[in-house]
Write a protein that holds these residues in place. Structure first.
Motif, PDB file in Angstrom:
ATOM      1  N   GLY A 155      11.326 -15.889  -5.857  1.00 37.86           N
ATOM      2  CA  GLY A 155      12.379 -15.486  -4.939  1.00 37.86           C
ATOM      3  C   GLY A 155      11.904 -15.265  -3.517  1.00 37.86           C
ATOM      4  N   TYR A 156      10.629 -14.923  -3.340  1.00 43.73           N
ATOM      5  CA  TYR A 156      10.120 -14.661  -1.992  1.00 43.73           C
ATOM      6  C   TYR A 156      10.210 -15.894  -1.111  1.00 43.73           C
ATOM      7  CZ  TYR A 156       6.844 -14.159   1.850  1.00 43.73           C
ATOM      8  OH  TYR A 156       6.276 -14.161   3.097  1.00 43.73           O
ATOM      9  N   ARG A 157       9.832 -17.035  -1.648  1.00 48.23           N
ATOM     10  CA  ARG A 157       9.813 -18.241  -0.824  1.00 48.23           C
ATOM     11  C   ARG A 157      11.217 -18.624  -0.363  1.00 48.23           C
ATOM     12  NH1 ARG A 157       5.270 -20.970  -4.629  1.00 48.23           N
ATOM     13  NH2 ARG A 157       6.669 -20.129  -6.179  1.00 48.23           N
ATOM     14  N   GLN A 158      12.173 -18.552  -1.276  1.00 45.81           N
ATOM     15  CA  GLN A 158      13.547 -18.858  -0.877  1.00 45.81           C
ATOM     16  C   GLN A 158      14.048 -17.857   0.158  1.00 45.81           C
ATOM     17  OE1 GLN A 158      12.428 -19.156  -3.972  1.00 45.81           O
ATOM     18  NE2 GLN A 158      12.895 -21.291  -4.450  1.00 45.81           N
ATOM     19  N   TRP A 159      13.726 -16.569  -0.069  1.00 47.24           N
ATOM     20  CA  TRP A 159      14.153 -15.545   0.891  1.00 47.24           C
ATOM     21  C   TRP A 159      13.530 -15.788   2.258  1.00 47.24           C
ATOM     22  CZ3 TRP A 159      10.881 -12.376   3.592  1.00 47.24           C
ATOM     23  CH2 TRP A 159      11.504 -11.431   4.417  1.00 47.24           C
ATOM     24  N   SER A 160      12.219 -16.070   2.290  1.00 47.03           N
ATOM     25  CA  SER A 160      11.527 -16.255   3.568  1.00 47.03           C
ATOM     26  C   SER A 160      12.097 -17.431   4.338  1.00 47.03           C
ATOM     27  CB  SER A 160      10.024 -16.454   3.335  1.00 47.03           C
ATOM     28  OG  SER A 160       9.339 -16.609   4.563  1.00 47.03           O
ATOM     29  N   ASN A 161      12.346 -18.548   3.667  1.00 45.55           N
ATOM     30  CA  ASN A 161      12.942 -19.701   4.331  1.00 45.55           C
ATOM     31  C   ASN A 161      14.300 -19.351   4.925  1.00 45.55           C
ATOM     32  OD1 ASN A 161      11.566 -22.550   4.026  1.00 45.55           O
ATOM     33  ND2 ASN A 161      11.085 -21.446   2.145  1.00 45.55           N
ATOM     34  N   ALA A 162      15.128 -18.687   4.144  1.00 45.22           N
ATOM     35  CA  ALA A 162      16.465 -18.330   4.620  1.00 45.22           C
ATOM     36  C   ALA A 162      16.384 -17.323   5.773  1.00 45.22           C
ATOM     37  CB  ALA A 162      17.296 -17.757   3.476  1.00 45.22           C
ATOM     38  N   TYR A 163      15.448 -16.373   5.666  1.00 50.74           N
ATOM     39  CA  TYR A 163      15.324 -15.354   6.706  1.00 50.74           C
ATOM     40  C   TYR A 163      14.939 -15.988   8.039  1.00 50.74           C
ATOM     41  CZ  TYR A 163      13.916 -11.255   9.296  1.00 50.74           C
ATOM     42  OH  TYR A 163      13.816 -10.287  10.269  1.00 50.74           O
ATOM     43  N   LEU A 164      13.921 -16.856   8.033  1.00 48.90           N
ATOM     44  CA  LEU A 164      13.500 -17.505   9.272  1.00 48.90           C
ATOM     45  C   LEU A 164      14.618 -18.367   9.835  1.00 48.90           C
ATOM     46  CD1 LEU A 164       9.833 -18.586   8.448  1.00 48.90           C
ATOM     47  CD2 LEU A 164      10.594 -16.598   9.752  1.00 48.90           C
ATOM     48  N   GLN A 165      15.312 -19.075   8.970  1.00 48.10           N
ATOM     49  CA  GLN A 165      16.381 -19.970   9.411  1.00 48.10           C
ATOM     50  C   GLN A 165      17.489 -19.203  10.121  1.00 48.10           C
ATOM     51  OE1 GLN A 165      16.016 -23.437   8.404  1.00 48.10           O
ATOM     52  NE2 GLN A 165      17.428 -23.686  10.109  1.00 48.10           N
ATOM     53  N   PRO A 212       1.929 -15.766   3.007  1.00 47.21           N
ATOM     54  CA  PRO A 212       1.963 -14.805   1.899  1.00 47.21           C
ATOM     55  C   PRO A 212       2.759 -13.536   2.175  1.00 47.21           C
ATOM     56  CG  PRO A 212      -0.239 -15.717   2.132  1.00 47.21           C
ATOM     57  CD  PRO A 212       0.546 -16.198   3.314  1.00 47.21           C
ATOM     58  N   ALA A 213       2.989 -13.234   3.449  1.00 44.59           N
ATOM     59  CA  ALA A 213       3.784 -12.048   3.791  1.00 44.59           C
ATOM     60  C   ALA A 213       4.627 -12.349   5.023  1.00 44.59           C
ATOM     61  CB  ALA A 213       2.892 -10.841   4.041  1.00 44.59           C
ATOM     62  N   GLY A 270      11.206  -4.445  10.788  1.00 47.41           N
ATOM     63  CA  GLY A 270      10.005  -3.700  10.430  1.00 47.41           C
ATOM     64  C   GLY A 270       9.647  -3.649   8.969  1.00 47.41           C
ATOM     65  N   ARG A 271      10.216  -4.507   8.133  1.00 44.82           N
ATOM     66  CA  ARG A 271       9.872  -4.515   6.702  1.00 44.82           C
ATOM     67  C   ARG A 271       8.748  -5.508   6.443  1.00 44.82           C
ATOM     68  NH1 ARG A 271      13.964  -6.797   3.760  1.00 44.82           N
ATOM     69  NH2 ARG A 271      14.877  -7.627   5.678  1.00 44.82           N
ATOM     70  N   TRP A 272       7.733  -5.057   5.710  1.00 47.10           N
ATOM     71  CA  TRP A 272       6.636  -5.930   5.285  1.00 47.10           C
ATOM     72  C   TRP A 272       6.985  -6.432   3.893  1.00 47.10           C
ATOM     73  CZ3 TRP A 272       1.661  -6.603   7.763  1.00 47.10           C
ATOM     74  CH2 TRP A 272       0.733  -7.327   7.012  1.00 47.10           C
ATOM     75  N   VAL A 273       7.281  -7.732   3.794  1.00 44.07           N
ATOM     76  CA  VAL A 273       7.717  -8.322   2.524  1.00 44.07           C
ATOM     77  C   VAL A 273       6.638  -9.302   2.071  1.00 44.07           C
ATOM     78  CG1 VAL A 273       9.546  -9.553   1.310  1.00 44.07           C
ATOM     79  CG2 VAL A 273      10.100  -8.136   3.320  1.00 44.07           C
ATOM     80  N   GLU A 274       6.124  -9.113   0.853  1.00 46.72           N
ATOM     81  CA  GLU A 274       5.040  -9.951   0.354  1.00 46.72           C
ATOM     82  C   GLU A 274       5.515 -10.856  -0.772  1.00 46.72           C
ATOM     83  OE1 GLU A 274       1.729  -7.594  -0.838  1.00 46.72           O
ATOM     84  OE2 GLU A 274       0.941  -7.453   1.204  1.00 46.72           O
ATOM     85  N   TYR A 275       4.754 -11.949  -0.943  1.00 47.83           N
ATOM     86  CA  TYR A 275       5.017 -12.852  -2.055  1.00 47.83           C
ATOM     87  C   TYR A 275       4.861 -12.089  -3.365  1.00 47.83           C
ATOM     88  CZ  TYR A 275       4.353 -16.494  -5.525  1.00 47.83           C
ATOM     89  OH  TYR A 275       4.466 -17.271  -6.644  1.00 47.83           O
ATOM     90  N   GLY A 276       5.869 -12.201  -4.223  1.00 48.84           N
ATOM     91  CA  GLY A 276       5.785 -11.524  -5.505  1.00 48.84           C
ATOM     92  C   GLY A 276       6.545 -12.267  -6.579  1.00 48.84           C
ATOM     93  N   GLY A 277       6.792 -13.556  -6.339  1.00 47.28           N
ATOM     94  CA  GLY A 277       7.556 -14.341  -7.295  1.00 47.28           C
ATOM     95  C   GLY A 277       8.311 -15.432  -6.578  1.00 47.28           C
TER      96      GLY A 277
END
Length: 213
Positions: free
Chosen positions: A188-198, A172-173, A179-186
């Motif tokens: 776009g979060y899931r696509q961003w999180s996958n790309a960020y980890l990758q 969920p976050a 140092g940015r805390w990014v939370e699920y909010g729609g």
């Protein structure tokens, strides 16, 4: 107040000093502590008041051939007794030792199977009303398919699979390396999180953390 999980990303840690990882996570989490004393209450609203290393259902797959790497995190601080993970799973480790594709591939297979099951079921009935009536009258079918299957499955198989693939990895976050805390909010979060980890450097430590909020 509730518990949730955040994926914490921190710089490389010394594998021979286990506490170095916890200290690094602590430094990353500190700006979001409810109980910070450098910001007067009630103006400050944080994200957590305690946390533990713990993956729960969000454990990572280990890249085959690296199951014995000492940098992998397998100790769950939350469960008692500690959960025994298979060698193929961990609560975190260097990004380069985590197989991010295997869970996404499994999610794609499961989504495709559910889609096929739904289409076969829907095709056996004549029209939407007949389908919904059959679902309402059969508890097993209600468990098998969502409350509103027409909305859930839609009409595009590729979009349905992509949605479930995107859900496989993100917690969920996410607490980023900078140092940015990014939370699920729609969506776009899931696509961003996958790309960020990758795209993280291979030596970045990526760890699942359970926090109380």
């Amino acid at each position: 107040m509730a518990k949730a999980r955040v994926t914490v990303c921190v710089p490389p840690c010394d594998p021979e000093a286990p506490e170095s990882l916890r200290r690094a996570i602590g430094r990353a989490m500190a700006p979001y502590d409810y109980n910070r004393e450098d910001i007067p209450h009630p103006d400050w609203v944080g994200e957590w008041d305690y946390w533990f290393i713990s993956g729960g259902r969000w454990t990572f797959a280990v890249l085959p051939g690296h199951e014995d790497d000492p940098r992998l995190v397998r100790h769950d601080e939350w469960t008692e007794p500690p959960e025994e993970l298979p060698r193929s799973r961990c609560h975190g480790g260097p990004r380069g030792l985590l197989d991010l594709d295997i869970d996404r591939a499994e999610a794609a297979r499961e989504a495709a199977d559910r889609w096929d099951d739904w289409r076969r079921f829907a095709d056996r009935h004549s029209g939407r009303e007949s389908v919904l009536r059959a679902l309402a009258e059969d508890p097993e079918l209600r468990d098998r398919f969502p409350h509103d299957p027409y909305a859930s499955f839609g009409t595009d198989l590729e979009a349905y699979i992509a949605e479930h693939v995107a859900e496989a990895l993100p917690t969920p976050a996410t607490l980023t390396l900078d140092g940015r805390w990014v939370e699920y909010g729609g969506p776009g979060y899931r696509q961003w999180s996958n790309a960020y980890l990758q795209d993280l450097p291979a030596d970045t430590m990526v760890v699942r953390v359970l926090y109380h909020s």
